[in-house]
Design an enzyme around this catalytic site. Sequence first.
Site: not given
Ligand code: 4NP
Length: 156
Positions: A8, A11, A14
Amino acid sequence: MVQVLFVCLGNICRSPMAEAIFRKMVEDEGLSDQIKVDSAGVGHWHQGEPPHEGTRKILDEKSISYEGMRARQIKAEDWDEFDYIIAMDEQNMRDLEAIRDEYENVTIQRLMDLVPDAKEQNVPDPYFTGNFEYVYELVTEGCKHLLDEIKEDHNL
Ligand code: 4NP
């Protein structure tokens, strides 16, 4: 050994949830010696962090272990190591396609594309939506189909 990498953006939400859920399914089927599971992010911002508290909360509720899991960014060696690279959304797919270089033979699949008549094509990012329950539901469905696919591909 079949190696599966969930990817994702960060990390922390999801893909670690998918890693934990899928590992549990693999354990429950007695396939831990045959299928290895990991996750990584396209981005580096959360490197070294444990899963997001929303992901931890839902995994705790479902009694699914995330022990020792820490965020990391995808790296060049991953392309050699993993047989299945599973992206959470369209943007992850595009980002992976952009960095895959010469690894054109590695198949990248979007998790929800494995689910017939899925109600979503992309797993919505709970870092922005706050809806970890819905992500759990979608990822669980996707992981069931992924396990079926792997079992079929490898006669497990
Ligand atoms: P993930 O969610 O891709 O599901 O882990 C996110 C976590 C952090 C960020 C974006 C999406 N961020 O922009 O820091």
